[in-house]
Design a protein around this motif. Sequence first.
Motif, PDB file in Angstrom:
ATOM      1  N   PRO A 165      -3.886   7.481  -4.844  1.00 50.47           N
ATOM      2  CA  PRO A 165      -5.422   7.561  -5.059  1.00 50.47           C
ATOM      3  C   PRO A 165      -5.662   8.972  -4.492  1.00 50.47           C
ATOM      4  CG  PRO A 165      -4.630   6.192  -3.091  1.00 50.47           C
ATOM      5  CD  PRO A 165      -3.333   6.625  -3.625  1.00 50.47           C
ATOM      6  N   VAL A 166      -6.708   9.696  -5.468  1.00 50.37           N
ATOM      7  CA  VAL A 166      -7.229  10.980  -5.094  1.00 50.37           C
ATOM      8  C   VAL A 166      -8.738  10.937  -4.874  1.00 50.37           C
ATOM      9  CG1 VAL A 166      -5.130  12.439  -5.268  1.00 50.37           C
ATOM     10  CG2 VAL A 166      -6.912  11.954  -7.324  1.00 50.37           C
ATOM     11  N   ASN A 167      -9.252   9.989  -5.725  1.00 47.40           N
ATOM     12  CA  ASN A 167     -10.788   9.873  -5.461  1.00 47.40           C
ATOM     13  C   ASN A 167     -11.281   8.559  -5.672  1.00 47.40           C
ATOM     14  OD1 ASN A 167     -13.594  10.242  -6.326  1.00 47.40           O
ATOM     15  ND2 ASN A 167     -13.199  10.941  -8.237  1.00 47.40           N
ATOM     16  N   LEU A 168     -11.773   7.977  -4.510  1.00 47.95           N
ATOM     17  CA  LEU A 168     -12.322   6.836  -4.159  1.00 47.95           C
ATOM     18  C   LEU A 168     -13.705   6.694  -5.078  1.00 47.95           C
ATOM     19  CD1 LEU A 168     -11.617   6.404  -0.172  1.00 47.95           C
ATOM     20  CD2 LEU A 168     -10.146   5.733  -2.229  1.00 47.95           C
ATOM     21  N   GLU A 169     -14.215   7.719  -5.576  1.00 43.56           N
ATOM     22  CA  GLU A 169     -15.591   7.304  -6.194  1.00 43.56           C
ATOM     23  C   GLU A 169     -15.249   7.380  -7.760  1.00 43.56           C
ATOM     24  OE1 GLU A 169     -17.798   7.182  -4.199  1.00 43.56           O
ATOM     25  OE2 GLU A 169     -16.428   7.792  -2.440  1.00 43.56           O
TER      26      GLU A 169
ATOM     27  N   LYS B 244     -11.057   2.060   5.225  1.00 44.90           N
ATOM     28  CA  LYS B 244     -10.994   3.034   3.891  1.00 44.90           C
ATOM     29  C   LYS B 244     -10.088   3.979   3.832  1.00 44.90           C
ATOM     30  CE  LYS B 244     -14.542   5.798   2.374  1.00 44.90           C
ATOM     31  NZ  LYS B 244     -15.818   6.259   1.670  1.00 44.90           N
ATOM     32  N   MET B 248      -6.191   4.099   2.384  1.00 43.71           N
ATOM     33  CA  MET B 248      -5.903   5.269   1.139  1.00 43.71           C
ATOM     34  C   MET B 248      -4.620   5.818   1.544  1.00 43.71           C
ATOM     35  SD  MET B 248      -8.112   8.538   0.132  1.00 43.71           S
ATOM     36  CE  MET B 248      -7.812   9.527  -1.047  1.00 43.71           C
ATOM     37  N   ALA B 251      -1.744   3.772   1.153  1.00 40.80           N
ATOM     38  CA  ALA B 251      -1.200   3.400  -0.212  1.00 40.80           C
ATOM     39  C   ALA B 251      -0.738   4.632  -0.508  1.00 40.80           C
ATOM     40  CB  ALA B 251      -2.527   3.173  -1.059  1.00 40.80           C
ATOM     41  N   THR B 252      -1.202   5.837  -0.313  1.00 48.78           N
ATOM     42  CA  THR B 252      -0.521   7.078  -0.795  1.00 48.78           C
ATOM     43  C   THR B 252       1.042   7.271  -0.380  1.00 48.78           C
ATOM     44  OG1 THR B 252      -2.720   8.248  -0.887  1.00 48.78           O
ATOM     45  CG2 THR B 252      -0.852   9.541  -0.805  1.00 48.78           C
ATOM     46  N   CYS B 255       2.838   4.913  -2.569  1.00 50.63           N
ATOM     47  CA  CYS B 255       3.226   5.221  -3.989  1.00 50.63           C
ATOM     48  C   CYS B 255       4.440   6.430  -3.828  1.00 50.63           C
ATOM     49  CB  CYS B 255       2.004   5.885  -4.571  1.00 50.63           C
ATOM     50  SG  CYS B 255       0.695   4.778  -4.839  1.00 50.63           S
ATOM     51  N   LEU B 286      -5.779  -0.019  -3.492  1.00 50.13           N
ATOM     52  CA  LEU B 286      -5.601   1.497  -3.946  1.00 50.13           C
ATOM     53  C   LEU B 286      -4.048   1.723  -4.305  1.00 50.13           C
ATOM     54  CD1 LEU B 286      -7.869   2.982  -1.302  1.00 50.13           C
ATOM     55  CD2 LEU B 286      -8.027   3.087  -3.796  1.00 50.13           C
TER      56      LEU B 286
END
Lengths: 315, 315
Positions: A165-169, B244, B248, B251-252, B255, B286
């Motif tokens: 994930p690189v952009n939570l928006e 959050k 993230m 999760a990174t 991956c 994520l």
Amino acid sequence: MVKFGVDVGGTTIKTGLFEDNGRLIEKYEIPTDKTEQGRHIIDNITEHLRAVLEEKGMEISQCQGVGIGLPGPVDSEGNILGCVNLGWGTFNIEQEFSKKFGGLPVKAGNDATVATLGEQRAGAGRGMNNLVMITLGTGVGGGIINQGEIVYGTNGAAGEIGHMPVNLEETDMCSCGKRGCLEQYASATGVVRMAKKLMDTSFGNDLDKDFHTVLNRECTAKQVFDAAKAGDALAKKTVECLGKYLGMALATAACILNPECIVIGGGVSRAGEILIKEVEKNFNELVFRPCKNVKFMLAELGNDAGIYGAAALIN
Amino acid sequence: MVKFGVDVGGTTIKTGLFEDNGRLIEKYEIPTDKTEQGRHIIDNITEHLRAVLEEKGMEISQCQGVGIGLPGPVDSEGNILGCVNLGWGTFNIEQEFSKKFGGLPVKAGNDATVATLGEQRAGAGRGMNNLVMITLGTGVGGGIINQGEIVYGTNGAAGEIGHMPVNLEETDMCSCGKRGCLEQYASATGVVRMAKKLMDTSFGNDLDKDFHTVLNRECTAKQVFDAAKAGDALAKKTVECLGKYLGMALATAACILNPECIVIGGGVSRAGEILIKEVEKNFNELVFRPCKNVKFMLAELGNDAGIYGAAALIN
């Protein structure tokens, strides 16, 4: 002694006959028969490899073994956990293949990971023991080499850099079902997606049309890079956005793995200097200082990385 | 045969005498003498270890070796690249230490990484071969075990999860000089920083004061978690923000590494259930599906993880 490297794709199977020192003797290609849940694939490959040996006047006893790259996760024991592109379910590819090929040693890995090993042994990463490779194609794949060896992870899914994930928006959905994966920005598909999104914003409408020359809604990733090189403002902004997220992702990978070298491959990497420059700028801003000293290299082996890496699984 | 595990900190040096099977016999602690650029530290440790052996009526020949965890990057060959907390520059700790301790095998690693090995061999990660540990203390440290072995990276800086970029919009600076590192959200310092920032926003001002009971600008991270558990809206929002970014980041890491287990340690991890729940929620949203099956565990060994892991370096 010789050995084989096999790279199984959804459309074709590439094979290479190698000397035991890793030198490529000759390469071949056969179509991938995906009928009946891919049940003929292993037989097709073993028949092809026997024919190659026969053509060279060699016995199977002169073959050291077969390395195989596959389009799905493969764990360090050779277990496949489903390979949707081939129609395969769950089984041990190393045992199955060896049974049908004279009991020779067989070693398998995920294709992106195996390609990484190829670049490390015979391509851009020669002589580097700690290396990360990222492949920017239709999707984004990756592989990790730690102390000269493949990092598999628990189910063979290590190196899935494309889905970090690189952009939570992000509101658009990735092919994997999540939102905000690197693949949505750094793949060929992602580059086009970003350019189109910019066309729909006020930024796209307000552009000086002289600088907004080439692109339309049917553009390709290559056209976006070409337009950026020619000074097109929308294309430049697209490449900046790619650079931001790819730089962030690689800075993250560097903080976690502290590699000596990051190899960038795949079709998108042919954009060359404009891409590397943008990525390095963001990388250097975002990476932790002790992990900063990383060489960025473009992949050298192209489509042959898979067979080189597969052959390197056998030693 | 016995072996030693040594965990060198900026204030104290913890040591453990272990059986060769990894069972702890007894543990000790001596102060860290940082005078004169830490030049007495190695002598202090070797004298202490000799005294321990004498006390047990053992010869140095009955000792298998010494494992050492250090507060800085150590590469896989034992090279230290500066250890500011101890005043040390660049040298090979394994060679220097061995020279002063009867030529015995000496193996060193970064403290967070060595603690990870400790949890993997004797703590929360027992029996897991692929494991990531994150330590949420004043700062955020981390370590990686791949196929049962420490991942060092090129300069021993692998596992620096605390400095992975998670927020490109952050304006405050991290202790490392960058902006938007995980440490700015997931450390004890980071939790307090976030709570204070919220106090300064309209969110802080608009709160129903009944629900905003405990916290003031001198609050600690523990008070933030306690207030969140008691229903304080600002504290709950702080914990959500931590969840959050930590979700993230993990999760990174998942991956990239596809671990079997993620161990969470350090003072902040004592918040327990409220923290794990928030992190798991974000992690599951994520993470890439093939890497999803990860066990979250709280660290078990506390301050002893370092000596257990250091001893495990010797085998």
